[in-house]
Write an enzyme that holds these catalytic residues in place. Sequence first.
Site, PDB file in Angstrom:
ATOM      1  N   ASN A  10       0.877  -1.172   0.000  1.00  0.00           N
ATOM      2  CA  ASN A  10       0.000   0.000   0.000  1.00  0.00           C
ATOM      3  C   ASN A  10       0.918   1.226   0.000  1.00  0.00           C
ATOM      4  OD1 ASN A  10      -1.768   2.054   0.470  1.00  0.00           O
ATOM      5  ND2 ASN A  10      -2.378   1.397   2.526  1.00  0.00           N
ATOM      6  N   LYS A  12       0.132   4.244  -0.195  1.00  0.00           N
ATOM      7  CA  LYS A  12      -0.498   5.438   0.395  1.00  0.00           C
ATOM      8  C   LYS A  12      -0.244   6.641  -0.528  1.00  0.00           C
ATOM      9  CE  LYS A  12      -0.050   3.221   4.826  1.00  0.00           C
ATOM     10  NZ  LYS A  12       0.085   3.310   6.263  1.00  0.00           N
ATOM     11  N   HIS A  98      -9.337   1.352   5.062  1.00  0.00           N
ATOM     12  CA  HIS A  98      -8.042   1.516   5.721  1.00  0.00           C
ATOM     13  C   HIS A  98      -8.215   2.452   6.918  1.00  0.00           C
ATOM     14  CE1 HIS A  98      -3.914   2.618   6.507  1.00  0.00           C
ATOM     15  NE2 HIS A  98      -3.592   1.491   5.895  1.00  0.00           N
ATOM     16  N   GLU A 100      -6.573   4.820   7.928  1.00  0.00           N
ATOM     17  CA  GLU A 100      -6.379   6.249   7.612  1.00  0.00           C
ATOM     18  C   GLU A 100      -7.652   6.837   6.994  1.00  0.00           C
ATOM     19  OE1 GLU A 100      -2.724   5.582   5.507  1.00  0.00           O
ATOM     20  OE2 GLU A 100      -1.809   5.071   7.443  1.00  0.00           O
ATOM     21  N   GLU A 170      -5.123  -4.646  10.726  1.00  0.00           N
ATOM     22  CA  GLU A 170      -4.059  -3.662  10.914  1.00  0.00           C
ATOM     23  C   GLU A 170      -4.306  -2.896  12.212  1.00  0.00           C
ATOM     24  OE1 GLU A 170      -2.099  -2.578   6.916  1.00  0.00           O
ATOM     25  OE2 GLU A 170      -3.826  -1.286   7.134  1.00  0.00           O
ATOM     26  N   GLY A 176       2.862   2.470  10.720  1.00  0.00           N
ATOM     27  CA  GLY A 176       3.812   3.575  10.543  1.00  0.00           C
ATOM     28  C   GLY A 176       4.578   3.941  11.803  1.00  0.00           C
ATOM     29  N   SER A 212       3.761  -2.021  10.306  1.00  0.00           N
ATOM     30  CA  SER A 212       5.221  -2.076  10.472  1.00  0.00           C
ATOM     31  C   SER A 212       5.831  -3.422  10.049  1.00  0.00           C
ATOM     32  CB  SER A 212       5.619  -1.729  11.905  1.00  0.00           C
ATOM     33  OG  SER A 212       5.207  -0.407  12.213  1.00  0.00           O
TER      34      SER A 212
HETATM   35  P1  13P Z   1       3.263   0.507   7.649  1.00  0.00           P
HETATM   36  O1  13P Z   1       3.763  -0.769   7.041  1.00  0.00           O
HETATM   37  O2  13P Z   1       3.972   1.732   7.147  1.00  0.00           O
HETATM   38  O3  13P Z   1       3.191   0.418   9.139  1.00  0.00           O
HETATM   39  O4  13P Z   1       1.749   0.684   7.134  1.00  0.00           O
HETATM   40  C1  13P Z   1       0.866  -0.358   7.248  1.00  0.00           C
HETATM   41  C2  13P Z   1      -0.350  -0.039   6.479  1.00  0.00           C
HETATM   42  O5  13P Z   1      -1.105   0.837   6.855  1.00  0.00           O
HETATM   43  C3  13P Z   1      -0.606  -0.781   5.234  1.00  0.00           C
HETATM   44  O6  13P Z   1      -1.890  -0.537   4.770  1.00  0.00           O
END
Ligand code: 13P
Length: 250
Positions: A10, A12, A98, A100, A170, A176, A212
């Site tokens: 992803n 983002k 997601h 976010e 997640e 992140g 992560s």
């Molecule tokens: P990270 O791998 O940067 O922690 O992000 C995970 C994520 O949100 C994947 O959709």
Amino acid sequence: MIRKRIIAANWKMNMDFKSIDTYVDKLRNYMNDINFENKDVFISPPFVYLDYLKKKVKEIPVKIGAQNCFYEEKGAFTGEISPLMLKDLGLDFVIIGHSERRNIFNETDEILNKKLKKVLENKILTIFCIGEKLSERESDKTIEILSKQIDNAFMNINKDLLKNLIIAYEPVWAIGTGKNATIDQIKEVHSFIRKYLKKFVEINIPILYGGSVKPENIKDIMSLDVVDGVLVGGASLDMDKFIQIINFEE
Ligand code: 13P
């Protein structure tokens, strides 16, 4: 039958045309090292790069998909993207829900139910994300939150459509932050989700872990039977790292 593990990127809101060129050049160089017999590689760039990336990886068996879409098919919805447009682009999948989207863009369970229903009705393979916040985990509400997210997501959706679904667990506090969930936490939650999903369908819906994921922890995470794959953010932006995740040693 070979069990196919899913390694999904992803991106983002990252990358540009130049970095995509370098990324795909590297992927092409690494291609012969990837065993596509037992791995499914998914990549999800921002909307504006979908078509470009899709064409660039034409001869490489990776799946390209979107990070979001709207729940209406067409009309006066300025700035939104329809599921029909994703199909028109020939995309392979979409990510819905997601954290976010939930937390920054205020997408509620109700909105996400409408989105999930619409994309599944359009037969688009969907990665649907669920996960608890740190405060919810600390107050022992993880299972309650995840059950509610699943119940609300599946509301009024014909169970036959769930064959096109992948769940991504997640935990919000692991996204992140560099702080991945422990192997025991992942095992406990994935086992719960697997069992809970049986309330809706007999088939095994694949369950990915995200938060992560990096070359240093992929092997341990994938050693769990209840993990069908991973959804990777930060570490998927660098092809040298992402290839180590794709090619983790079983
Ligand atoms: P990270 O791998 O940067 O922690 O992000 C995970 C994520 O949100 C994947 O959709």
